[in-house]
Design a protein around this motif. Sequence first.
Motif, PDB file in Angstrom:
ATOM      1  N   SER A  86       0.846  -1.197   0.000  1.00  0.00           N
ATOM      2  CA  SER A  86       0.000   0.000   0.000  1.00  0.00           C
ATOM      3  C   SER A  86       0.878   1.241   0.000  1.00  0.00           C
ATOM      4  N   PHE A  87       0.390   2.280  -0.685  1.00  0.00           N
ATOM      5  CA  PHE A  87       1.149   3.522  -0.817  1.00  0.00           C
ATOM      6  C   PHE A  87       0.365   4.667  -0.174  1.00  0.00           C
ATOM      7  N   GLY A  88       1.009   5.821  -0.098  1.00  0.00           N
ATOM      8  CA  GLY A  88       0.397   6.968   0.548  1.00  0.00           C
ATOM      9  C   GLY A  88      -0.506   7.786  -0.341  1.00  0.00           C
ATOM     10  N   ALA A  89      -0.660   7.379  -1.596  1.00  0.00           N
ATOM     11  CA  ALA A  89      -1.526   8.084  -2.550  1.00  0.00           C
ATOM     12  C   ALA A  89      -2.003   7.074  -3.587  1.00  0.00           C
ATOM     13  N   ALA A  93       3.981   4.615 -10.152  1.00  0.00           N
ATOM     14  CA  ALA A  93       3.779   6.063 -10.089  1.00  0.00           C
ATOM     15  C   ALA A  93       2.529   6.352  -9.274  1.00  0.00           C
ATOM     16  N   LEU A  94       2.568   7.443  -8.524  1.00  0.00           N
ATOM     17  CA  LEU A  94       1.461   7.809  -7.659  1.00  0.00           C
ATOM     18  C   LEU A  94       0.813   9.111  -8.111  1.00  0.00           C
ATOM     19  N   ASP A  95      -0.432   9.285  -7.688  1.00  0.00           N
ATOM     20  CA  ASP A  95      -1.204  10.468  -8.078  1.00  0.00           C
ATOM     21  C   ASP A  95      -0.600  11.763  -7.547  1.00  0.00           C
ATOM     22  N   ASP A  96       0.213  11.680  -6.499  1.00  0.00           N
ATOM     23  CA  ASP A  96       0.833  12.885  -5.951  1.00  0.00           C
ATOM     24  C   ASP A  96       2.150  13.240  -6.633  1.00  0.00           C
ATOM     25  N   CYS A 144       2.430  14.287 -13.193  1.00  0.00           N
ATOM     26  CA  CYS A 144       1.135  13.727 -13.596  1.00  0.00           C
ATOM     27  C   CYS A 144       1.389  12.497 -14.473  1.00  0.00           C
ATOM     28  N   ILE A 145       1.940  11.457 -13.876  1.00  0.00           N
ATOM     29  CA  ILE A 145       2.292  10.267 -14.650  1.00  0.00           C
ATOM     30  C   ILE A 145       1.052   9.404 -14.823  1.00  0.00           C
ATOM     31  N   ARG A 204      -3.141  16.779 -11.518  1.00  0.00           N
ATOM     32  CA  ARG A 204      -2.830  15.402 -11.186  1.00  0.00           C
ATOM     33  C   ARG A 204      -3.600  14.456 -12.110  1.00  0.00           C
ATOM     34  N   PRO A 205      -3.190  13.177 -12.180  1.00  0.00           N
ATOM     35  CA  PRO A 205      -3.934  12.222 -13.014  1.00  0.00           C
ATOM     36  C   PRO A 205      -5.409  12.120 -12.638  1.00  0.00           C
ATOM     37  N   GLY A 206      -5.712  12.198 -11.338  1.00  0.00           N
ATOM     38  CA  GLY A 206      -7.101  12.097 -10.905  1.00  0.00           C
ATOM     39  C   GLY A 206      -7.969  13.273 -11.308  1.00  0.00           C
ATOM     40  N   ASP A 207      -7.343  14.364 -11.758  1.00  0.00           N
ATOM     41  CA  ASP A 207      -8.084  15.550 -12.194  1.00  0.00           C
ATOM     42  C   ASP A 207      -8.225  15.609 -13.710  1.00  0.00           C
TER      43      ASP A 207
END
Length: 346
Positions: free
Chosen positions: A74-77, A93-96, A114-115, A136-139
């Motif tokens: 598990s990761f922090g984002a 790669a993470l969203d942050d 924004c990977i 970010r990727p989520g946006d």
Amino acid sequence: MIFDPILDLFRGKAVTIAPLDGAFRPNTALEEANLAQAVAQPDNLIVHGGRLLFSSGSDLFTFTPGGTPAIQRSFGAPISALAASPGGHLAVALDDGQLFVADREITLPQGVACITAMSFGDDTSLYLCNGSATHRPGDWALDLMEKNSSGSLWRLDPATGAAVSLADNLAFPNGVLVDGQSVIVAESWRHRLLRLTGGTVTPLLEKLPGYPARLAPASGGGAWLSLFAPRNRLVEFVLQEDAYRRDMIAQVPRPYWIAPSLASGASFLEPLQCGGIKTMGIHKPWSPSRSYGLVARLDNAFRPVASYHSRANGARHGVTSVAEYGGYLWVGSKGGNALLSLSQKG
């Protein structure tokens, strides 16, 4: 009307969308596919170390067919992209904006946060899609509604951290695959695939009927392409109305924007999308929709030859990632919260 040529000068560009025809002829293959596992928003399917891996939010899962997914880490984002190298290195790669390769954090160049997709060429070359310079990727929905084209493609040496920009001014690059001496990139907001050879970028497949996402290699050559949402005329019209979009972004909650979606039909507050609403209790499969399930099979020349669908009245929408493993095509329906499998025998 004889005045149409004159009026067209004031109407703006016509709204035209490629039809679901030919290799994209609608079917119900995804809706009828085997439900391998119900899981929240499965994404980033890859094969690593002889196992199938996928992400769900900030968790990295391993999955054995017939078993239950197990959390590997598990990761922090939220995880935004995964890739596995020929030598067995895993890139996460993470969203942050963080990037880890073989459990080591890599410092990225300024503006690369924004990977959205990654692919190894070999153990010394990792190709990165930087979807946006501002979000970010989520946006991703906000990036589309702002009509941005600030994305870029990078080549990274994981051992040294050295990064080279290969292409910029891309409209949300969202998938990448190494094809011999070329790199294939999915450009979501321009609905096309690009081929990068040397320093030259050329269109490869244009006028797709949806927004392309991750690419995955296919057995026998060619590739699989995920299209995470459909195009429709209402969204295309709104993209031409700058003042309306600014007001919508400022005043309307994001789930209810007139914008593509990974899933739809959960709230009466969603935009009705013209014929997309139920009529006499029936949601027509051919009606306009904010969400859809679509995977395309591309041949060696990256031409579409077949496709799998979950239509407007289906639930297995928002396909962002697929992978071949053990003779099956594994499909992550992020909008449908389902991991699907389809037999590739024959």
